[in-house]
Write a protein that holds these residues in place. Structure first.
Motif, short mmCIF file in Angstrom:
data_model
loop_
_atom_site.label_atom_id
_atom_site.label_comp_id
_atom_site.label_asym_id
_atom_site.label_seq_id
_atom_site.Cartn_x
_atom_site.Cartn_y
_atom_site.Cartn_z
N ASN B 107 0.82 -1.21 0.00
CA ASN B 107 0.00 0.00 0.00
C ASN B 107 0.85 1.26 0.00
O ASN B 107 0.40 2.32 0.42
N GLY B 108 2.07 1.13 -0.45
CA GLY B 108 2.92 2.31 -0.56
C GLY B 108 3.70 2.60 0.71
O GLY B 108 4.89 2.84 0.66
N ALA B 109 3.02 2.56 1.86
CA ALA B 109 3.67 2.82 3.14
C ALA B 109 4.43 4.13 3.13
O ALA B 109 5.52 4.25 3.69
N LEU B 110 3.84 5.14 2.49
CA LEU B 110 4.46 6.46 2.55
C LEU B 110 4.24 7.04 3.94
O LEU B 110 3.23 6.77 4.57
N PHE B 111 5.20 7.84 4.39
CA PHE B 111 5.02 8.48 5.70
C PHE B 111 3.99 9.58 5.57
O PHE B 111 4.18 10.53 4.80
N SER B 112 2.90 9.46 6.33
CA SER B 112 1.76 10.33 6.08
C SER B 112 2.01 11.76 6.53
O SER B 112 1.33 12.67 6.09
N THR B 113 2.98 11.98 7.42
CA THR B 113 3.20 13.34 7.89
C THR B 113 4.20 14.09 7.01
O THR B 113 4.48 15.26 7.26
N LEU B 114 4.76 13.41 6.02
CA LEU B 114 5.75 14.05 5.14
C LEU B 114 5.17 14.19 3.74
O LEU B 114 4.35 13.40 3.32
N THR B 115 5.65 15.21 3.02
CA THR B 115 5.22 15.35 1.64
C THR B 115 5.90 14.28 0.80
O THR B 115 6.81 13.59 1.26
N VAL B 116 5.47 14.16 -0.47
CA VAL B 116 6.06 13.18 -1.36
C VAL B 116 7.57 13.42 -1.48
O VAL B 116 8.38 12.49 -1.35
N ALA B 117 7.95 14.67 -1.70
CA ALA B 117 9.38 14.98 -1.87
C ALA B 117 10.15 14.62 -0.60
O ALA B 117 11.24 14.04 -0.66
N GLU B 118 9.58 14.94 0.55
CA GLU B 118 10.27 14.62 1.81
C GLU B 118 10.37 13.11 2.01
O GLU B 118 11.37 12.60 2.51
N ASN B 119 9.32 12.40 1.58
CA ASN B 119 9.35 10.94 1.64
C ASN B 119 10.53 10.40 0.85
O ASN B 119 11.23 9.50 1.29
N VAL B 120 10.71 10.95 -0.37
CA VAL B 120 11.80 10.48 -1.22
C VAL B 120 13.15 10.80 -0.57
O VAL B 120 14.12 10.05 -0.70
N GLN B 121 13.20 11.91 0.16
CA GLN B 121 14.47 12.33 0.74
C GLN B 121 14.82 11.61 2.03
O GLN B 121 15.97 11.66 2.47
N VAL B 122 13.83 10.93 2.64
CA VAL B 122 14.09 10.29 3.95
C VAL B 122 15.31 9.35 3.90
O VAL B 122 16.24 9.49 4.70
N PRO B 123 15.36 8.39 2.95
CA PRO B 123 16.53 7.50 2.93
C PRO B 123 17.82 8.25 2.64
O PRO B 123 18.87 7.93 3.22
N LEU B 124 17.74 9.26 1.78
CA LEU B 124 18.95 10.03 1.46
C LEU B 124 19.48 10.75 2.69
O LEU B 124 20.67 10.74 2.98
N ARG B 125 18.57 11.37 3.44
CA ARG B 125 18.99 12.09 4.65
C ARG B 125 19.53 11.13 5.69
O ARG B 125 20.44 11.45 6.45
N GLU B 126 18.93 9.92 5.74
CA GLU B 126 19.33 8.96 6.75
C GLU B 126 20.76 8.46 6.50
O GLU B 126 21.55 8.33 7.42
N TYR B 127 21.07 8.20 5.23
CA TYR B 127 22.36 7.57 4.94
C TYR B 127 23.42 8.56 4.49
O TYR B 127 24.60 8.31 4.62
N TYR B 128 23.01 9.68 3.87
CA TYR B 128 24.00 10.62 3.34
C TYR B 128 23.71 12.01 3.88
O TYR B 128 23.10 12.84 3.23
N ARG B 129 24.13 12.22 5.11
CA ARG B 129 23.82 13.47 5.77
C ARG B 129 24.53 14.66 5.15
O ARG B 129 24.16 15.81 5.36
N ARG B 130 25.61 14.39 4.40
CA ARG B 130 26.42 15.51 3.91
C ARG B 130 25.87 16.14 2.63
O ARG B 130 26.34 17.18 2.21
N LEU B 131 24.90 15.50 2.01
CA LEU B 131 24.37 16.07 0.77
C LEU B 131 23.76 17.44 1.06
O LEU B 131 23.06 17.61 2.04
#
Lengths: 364, 297
Positions: B107-131
């Motif tokens: 069912n997608g399991a998108l985080f409901s409190t984040l926007t689509v763009a923020e959802n896409v950025q979650v893994p990036l922020r988690e693993y690559y903080r320096r971006l």
């Protein structure tokens, strides 16, 4: 495999190594900080590239309009793909000035409050209509649902309401005795316990407990049924959700609140009596005699009259908020919170109105 | 390549260490109370293939997926992903494997409190903080465009999206770390046929371009015919057969025969044939491949 790197060879940017997200290192920052305009990009030294690497290359190509050399077939396709995905995508919501945002929040809050008030009144009307329908067609009355709600709202609440009231009785007796001891009038603690529990605290504390236990449950149950389209399914089958879901809950809460409130008052008396017996050496028989002397019947009636009204408010707020749930599971949580906050808030307001009313008709 | 009918009750052997095997499951056993879902289940997923996993409802396809990605601890067996043992790993070690895969939940399991763009950025922020923030936004932007969402989707919340858009947003999030391995749990369920076909070709083209390995659970016969390199069939608590669809059809297994030769299976096969012919026709007219158009579709 080596990390990504590049050299600036008189304007020709020669990338080498693995140009991927995991091995990007500081390449992105260094590319951004290049002096002067690059003239070409050479990718012949690349071992691997992913979309992030391709994006960095694409960005250079796009901004400087320069050729890419030495890209193998896969890299070229990846670059094409990334270029195709380079559309003006909005990532962030539009920013509004903070002043406007505060005004908007205030406006929204006022509108929400107004809508809630109107909605709640309308919902009360709808419940009355449903009740009238059931009175005219008694066969539509759902005995099982009502009995089930009796159990959930009343029987299952007995333990927690009882314990709470008992402890409140003990605390009132104890605090009252401490204060009254200064005047040598400890025995008047009994007046305090008797009058305050029947008149105010018994019912009020029960209402707060029922709002927390049952009002929230109503909102959450009906809310999740709304999300799962169960309520819509009921409508299409021809079952009125007002009759099947709302009415049994309202009825159970309205009928059980006086009983629970009276029960809570009795247990508060028990707690107070136990404390005065143990701590002030007043024997139970004296306690009971004194209670009968100082607590007028109107105090008990006051509590019993207020209780169903409180019950109605709690059930209405719970069911109304549940019916308002839309969209995501998050809404269920928000609506449940509002149900509890609203019902306690309204109960306290109505309690104040009652206090003034009973005082003015001489029930003091 | 021939289909392998799994021998009954294969003893759990040591997982072979092979660079071409992305996922290696050996002797998997899953049990919920009395109910045994998997027993002696073996499965291999090769690098660069799209493996479809099919099976009747309740045969434990999703449980298998959850066992591989570590959300469900099996009662017995071995799971290796990228040659790394996945069971009983320290969380810090598992993270290194986790960042190499992306998962698309049913069912997608998108985080409901984040926007689509923020959802896409979650893994990036988690693993690559320096971006830096600009690059993060740009990455989110092109991932969203790549997964076929319109330009206005970025700042929206999941509750404002339709089912199909939510799937695409979830795919964008699954792809955000440029994974080598993609897990898809019924990606086309609940999509209209046009949307489902577009999703199929999107996955196919992403796989071709990014060299993805895809583990795909599906009920959609069209998807199986259109994009899967191999199909694994789960029945009787294990993988009874793995192979291409023609290979599976040659097997004498009642469930497989019913599945692929039932009325729906035959229609899907016919549809796939027509598609194939059309594609060949197009190729013979020497038109450029429609990869880009599909990906945006």
């Amino acid at each position: 495999m080596s990390g990504a790197d590049f050299t600036n060879d008189n304007g020709v940017l020669r990338f080498r190594g693995v140009l991927t997200l995991a091995r990007l290192g500081d390449v992105a920052d260094r590319v951004a900080a290049i002096d002067g305009r690059p003239t070409a990009i050479d990718l012949s030294g690349l071992e691997r590239i992913d979309t992030v690497g391709a994006w960095i290359v694409h960005r250079l190509v796009r901004d400087n309009d320069i050729p890419v050399e030495g890209a193998d077939a896969n890299t070229a396709r990846l670059l094409e793909q990334v270029a195709a995905a380079d559309q003006p995508v909005k990532v962030r919501p539009d920013k509004t000035p903070s002043f406007v945002r505060v005004l908007k929040q205030i406006g929204d809050a006022v509108c929400t409050a107004g809508h809630t008030l109107i909605g709640l009144t309308g919902f009360f009307g709808a419940t009355l209509i449903a009740a009238w329908g059931v009175i005219r067609h008694p066969r539509r009355f759902r005995y099982n649902a009502v009995a089930r709600q009796f159990e959930v709202v009343g029987v299952e609440a007995l333990a927690i309401v009882g314990l709470m009231s008992f402890l409140i009785g003990v605390v009132i007796a104890q605090q009252g005795a401490i204060q009254l001891r200064q005047f040598g009038a400890e025995v008047f603690a009994i007046n305090l316990i008797g009058r305050i529990t029947f008149r105010e605290l018994g019912v009020l504390m029960t209402a707060i407990m029922v709002a927390g236990r049952s009002g929230s449950a109503f909102a959450a149950q009906i809310g999740s049924m709304r999300l799962a389209e169960e309520v819509d399914a009921m409508r299409t089958i021809g079952v009125s959700p007002m009759e099947a879901l709302v009415l049994p809950r309202v009825l159970a809460t309205v009928l059980l609140m006086p009983l629970l409130g009276f029960y809570a008052s009795l247990l508060a008396l028990l707690g107070g009596g136990l404390f005065t017996w143990i701590s002030l050496d007043i024997p139970p028989i004296t306690f009971i005699t004194r209670i009968r002397e100082v607590v007028p019947l109107t105090d008990v009636l006051t509590g019993l009259i207020k209780a169903p009204v409180f019950g109605l408010i709690i059930a209405m707020a719970g069911c109304f908020q549940g019916m308002q749930v839309e969209g995501s599971a998050e809404a269920v949580g928000l609506r449940t919170t509002s149900a509890v906050v609203q019902s306690i808030f309204l109960v306290i307001i109505i309690n104040a109105v009652f206090a003034v009313f009973f005082a003015s008709i001489g029930w003091v | 390549m021939t289909a392998i009918l799994a021998k009954p009750a294969v003893p759990a052997s040591v997982a072979p260490h092979d660079d071409d095997m992305v996922i290696c499951v050996r002797g998997l056993r899953n049990q919920f109370g009395e109910q045994v879902v998997h027993e002696h289940l073996d499965l291999d997923v090769r690098r660069g293939e799209i493996l479809g996993v099919v099976g009747g409802s309740g045969t434990g396809k999703s449980v298998l997926l959850r066992s591989i990605i570590g959300l469900q601890t099996p009662s017995a067996g071995e799971v290796t992903v990228f040659g790394e043992q996945m069971l009983g790993r320290e969380e810090t070690e598992a993270r290194n494997v986790r960042r190499r895969w992306g998962v698309l939940f049913q069912n997608g399991a998108l985080f409901s409190t984040l926007t689509v763009a923020e959802n896409v950025q979650v893994p990036l922020r988690e693993y690559y903080r320096r971006l830096d923030a600009t690059l993060l936004d740009e990455i989110a932007g092109y991932k969203i465009a790549m997964s076929g969402l319109g330009p206005e989707a970025g700042p929206k919340y999941p509750s404002e999206l339709s089912g199909g858009m939510r799937k695409r947003a979830a795919l964008a999030r699954a792809l955000s770390l440029d994974p080598e391995l993609l897990f898809l749990d019924e990606p086309t369920a609940g999509l209209d046929p046009i949307g489902a076909a577009a999703f199929d070709s999107l996955i196919k083209s992403l796989k071709d371009i990014l060299g993805l390995t895809v583990f795909l659970i599906t009920h959609d016969l069209d998807t199986l015919y259109a994009i899967c390199d191999r199909v694994a069939v789960i029945a009787d608590r294990k993988v009874v057969a793995v192979g291409t669809i023609p290979e599976l059809l040659a097997l004498d297994q009642p469930w497989i025969q019913e599945y692929f030769n039932g009325p729906r299976g035959r229609t899907a096969a016919k549809g796939a044939e027509t598609l194939h012919e059309e594609a060949e026709e197009r190729a013979s007219r020497a038109a450029p491949p429609a990869v880009q158009a599909d990906a945006r579709g």
